[in-house]
Scaffold this motif. Sequence first.
Motif, short mmCIF file in Angstrom:
data_model
loop_
_atom_site.label_atom_id
_atom_site.label_comp_id
_atom_site.label_asym_id
_atom_site.label_seq_id
_atom_site.Cartn_x
_atom_site.Cartn_y
_atom_site.Cartn_z
N PHE A 94 0.54 -1.25 -0.06
CA PHE A 94 -0.05 -0.28 0.16
C PHE A 94 1.08 1.49 0.70
O PHE A 94 2.00 0.94 -0.12
CB PHE A 94 -0.89 -0.17 1.66
CG PHE A 94 -0.26 0.08 3.00
CD1 PHE A 94 -0.01 0.96 2.97
CD2 PHE A 94 0.06 -1.44 2.93
CE1 PHE A 94 0.92 1.37 4.06
CE2 PHE A 94 0.67 -1.31 4.41
CZ PHE A 94 0.96 -0.12 4.99
N VAL A 95 -0.19 2.31 -0.65
CA VAL A 95 0.61 3.64 -0.82
C VAL A 95 0.07 4.72 0.72
O VAL A 95 -1.11 4.71 0.98
CB VAL A 95 1.09 4.39 -1.67
CG1 VAL A 95 1.96 3.31 -2.63
CG2 VAL A 95 -0.30 4.91 -2.94
N VAL A 96 0.80 5.61 1.06
CA VAL A 96 0.16 6.62 1.81
C VAL A 96 0.76 7.99 1.62
O VAL A 96 2.04 8.01 1.23
CB VAL A 96 0.69 6.58 3.36
CG1 VAL A 96 -0.41 7.63 4.48
CG2 VAL A 96 -0.24 4.67 3.99
N SER A 97 0.40 9.11 1.22
CA SER A 97 0.57 10.12 1.01
C SER A 97 -0.04 10.99 1.92
O SER A 97 -1.23 10.70 2.69
CB SER A 97 -0.41 10.51 -0.31
OG SER A 97 -1.74 11.17 -0.15
N ASP A 98 0.75 11.89 2.50
CA ASP A 98 0.62 13.16 3.48
C ASP A 98 -0.05 14.63 2.81
O ASP A 98 0.11 14.48 1.94
CB ASP A 98 1.94 13.57 4.18
CG ASP A 98 3.50 13.99 4.11
OD1 ASP A 98 2.45 14.83 2.87
OD2 ASP A 98 4.24 13.71 4.53
N ILE A 99 -0.41 15.87 3.90
CA ILE A 99 -0.54 17.10 3.54
C ILE A 99 0.62 17.58 2.78
O ILE A 99 -0.06 18.62 2.84
CB ILE A 99 -1.39 17.53 4.64
CG1 ILE A 99 -0.07 17.54 5.71
CG2 ILE A 99 -2.34 16.60 4.92
CD1 ILE A 99 -0.68 18.78 6.62
N GLY A 100 1.89 17.06 3.22
CA GLY A 100 2.74 17.96 2.66
C GLY A 100 2.70 17.38 0.83
O GLY A 100 3.78 18.06 0.33
N GLY A 101 2.38 15.90 0.64
CA GLY A 101 2.96 15.56 -1.05
C GLY A 101 3.16 14.48 -1.08
O GLY A 101 4.05 13.50 -2.49
N GLU A 102 4.56 13.94 0.48
CA GLU A 102 5.16 12.97 0.00
C GLU A 102 4.15 11.73 -0.16
O GLU A 102 3.54 12.00 0.33
CB GLU A 102 6.54 13.29 1.42
CG GLU A 102 7.04 11.91 1.57
CD GLU A 102 7.84 12.26 2.80
OE1 GLU A 102 8.93 12.32 2.45
OE2 GLU A 102 7.26 11.81 3.86
N ILE A 103 5.12 11.15 -0.72
CA ILE A 103 4.63 9.28 -0.76
C ILE A 103 5.16 8.55 -0.14
O ILE A 103 6.22 8.23 -0.78
CB ILE A 103 3.61 9.31 -2.60
CG1 ILE A 103 3.80 10.02 -2.94
CG2 ILE A 103 3.05 7.79 -2.29
CD1 ILE A 103 2.45 10.43 -3.16
N SER A 104 4.97 7.56 0.10
CA SER A 104 5.73 6.95 1.30
C SER A 104 4.88 5.30 0.78
O SER A 104 3.54 5.36 0.08
CB SER A 104 5.46 7.05 2.98
OG SER A 104 6.06 7.76 3.15
N TYR A 105 5.68 3.97 0.60
CA TYR A 105 5.14 2.76 0.29
C TYR A 105 5.74 2.15 1.51
O TYR A 105 6.82 1.66 1.24
CB TYR A 105 5.81 2.42 -1.00
CG TYR A 105 5.96 0.90 -1.61
CD1 TYR A 105 4.48 0.16 -2.21
CD2 TYR A 105 6.43 0.19 -1.76
CE1 TYR A 105 3.99 -0.55 -2.27
CE2 TYR A 105 5.85 -1.54 -1.79
CZ TYR A 105 4.98 -1.48 -2.20
OH TYR A 105 4.65 -3.14 -2.76
N PHE A 106 4.24 0.94 1.55
CA PHE A 106 4.71 -0.38 2.70
C PHE A 106 4.71 -2.13 1.50
O PHE A 106 3.13 -1.24 0.82
CB PHE A 106 3.94 -0.28 3.49
CG PHE A 106 4.70 1.19 4.17
CD1 PHE A 106 4.73 0.81 5.27
CD2 PHE A 106 3.63 2.18 3.64
CE1 PHE A 106 5.20 2.42 6.03
CE2 PHE A 106 3.64 3.70 4.13
CZ PHE A 106 4.80 4.03 5.92
N PRO A 107 5.54 -2.24 1.18
CA PRO A 107 5.29 -3.70 0.65
C PRO A 107 3.59 -5.11 1.74
O PRO A 107 3.24 -5.24 0.21
CB PRO A 107 6.12 -4.37 0.51
CG PRO A 107 7.25 -4.24 1.83
CD PRO A 107 7.04 -2.42 1.84
N SER A 108 3.74 -4.32 2.63
CA SER A 108 2.70 -5.50 3.03
C SER A 108 2.50 -5.06 4.58
O SER A 108 3.07 -4.02 4.47
CB SER A 108 3.78 -7.03 3.85
OG SER A 108 3.98 -6.55 4.49
N PRO A 109 0.49 -5.40 5.14
CA PRO A 109 0.03 -4.43 6.32
C PRO A 109 1.66 -4.39 7.63
O PRO A 109 1.49 -3.05 8.36
CB PRO A 109 -0.64 -5.11 6.47
CG PRO A 109 -1.53 -5.59 5.06
CD PRO A 109 0.13 -5.91 4.52
N ASP A 110 2.26 -5.18 7.65
CA ASP A 110 3.17 -6.05 8.29
C ASP A 110 4.71 -4.76 8.41
O ASP A 110 5.84 -5.37 9.00
CB ASP A 110 3.43 -6.47 9.13
CG ASP A 110 3.42 -7.68 8.10
OD1 ASP A 110 3.87 -8.06 6.72
OD2 ASP A 110 3.50 -8.89 8.74
#
Length: 470
Positions: free
Chosen positions: A324-340
């Motif tokens: 999954f990916v998460v974006s923050d309010i500053g426009g940075e995108i982070s990728y996590f290969p699995s929920p844990d």
Amino acid sequence: MSDPLVLLAWCDPERRHVRWSWAGIWVGLLVVDQHRLVYHADGAEKFSAPMAQARFVWRGSSKMTAARFDLHLPEAVFRLYLSPPSTTAPQPDPSLMDHIGGALDRISAVSLLGGTLGTLGDASGVLDNALSLPGAVTQLRSGHRAAEELRTFLGATAPVTNAGGDGSPPATGLAPRFVRGDQQTWATTVRFSLGGCTVACAHSDGSVRLWNTRVGTSRRHLQPFGRSNVVHDLAFAGAGRVILSAGEDHCVRLQDIVTGAEVARLTHPDDVRRVCVDIGGRWAATVCEDMTARIWDLRTTKLVRTVEVDCAHSMLFAPTGSGFVVSDIGGEISYFPSPDAACTGRTEKGEGVVDCLALSDDGRLAVGDSEAGVVTLFSCALDRVIGELRHSTPIACGTFSPSGRSFLGGDEEGNIVLWNLGTGQCVLRLPHQSRVESVDWDRRTGLIATGTLEGLTVWDLRDSPADGDL
């Protein structure tokens, strides 16, 4: 163009991307004529300039606002809204009309004042022929009419542009498979079920309406949060049997779409803005108003993780696997290969909120800039940019095609645009009457669903001239 135009307008002098507080927001009157513009608020003139020195850059709308634009003047840039920027925005003081009415011989206005649409008549500034217009939908539509009136009034007097470049193809004559909506509500989110036989549309009245995708008949009408709370996001789980609704009562509700019964809820400390489910149906991800991203185990409906991202804004599972990916309010995108798993990739995109996020089967990430008409494509590891798609206005939402050969984006001016990713060219444009709030592409049937001010529209692009690009 001898008569001045007066419009009610909300002004944010700081042009903030995210408005957590309405402190500093002005509500006043924008007056324009052939030679000059003036903005009055709080009983005083806030700014003015010759029309020759003013530039209007239209930014479209958002889920809860009508048309907005940035007004570029020699000394500063202001962001103005032509209807309330949110349900909690400050309301206008009726004395606004008295403040300026005496200075005008005749005013032509398309404005909203305390839920009223009217024409300002003579020098007394009295509101004539007022019509009662309750509800946020009316506010949005009134704002769109105000924008059209202002664009028409300006004509060639001041430079009027859209953010970004141009290059979209002409609109196609493709007819939708079906349209479902009403005059009292607008669509906030659309989602296909896992099998593609059902499409869900959340509306501004708090309802979730389920439709048969083949013939457009109603399957069920749900009201997960009652009639006073907006449903912000939707997701399907349980092989399409359960629907998750994120809303304004501090929870995500899980309902059986056959019986309508609530089967569980995910409780949060604040209103929930985003919800998504992984392709296997085990994990749910949410983002709520406390700007925290959370992972839930749907087998137990227990919270299993708070994601290590500050000020989270949006979240999305990959269409395959459980990354999954998460974006923050500053426009940075982070990728996590699995929920844990820990974060394995991070990138910076833009200077503010990212509204458009999409992941392809092979891990490519599409990120739509909230201020310009650019969709940037990143590699799976987020370590490099692999391409850009350009459009005339900001892309509010988007999705990859099931084949991964094309990208579909909905813009702030009501167009669905299809890009061929092999060539980077726009190959199809489908016009709507208002901003496209949400878009989904069903993997099994190939159908497209869009949500706008008019409601739900379902398209079959296999009948379009762009069939070979899908």
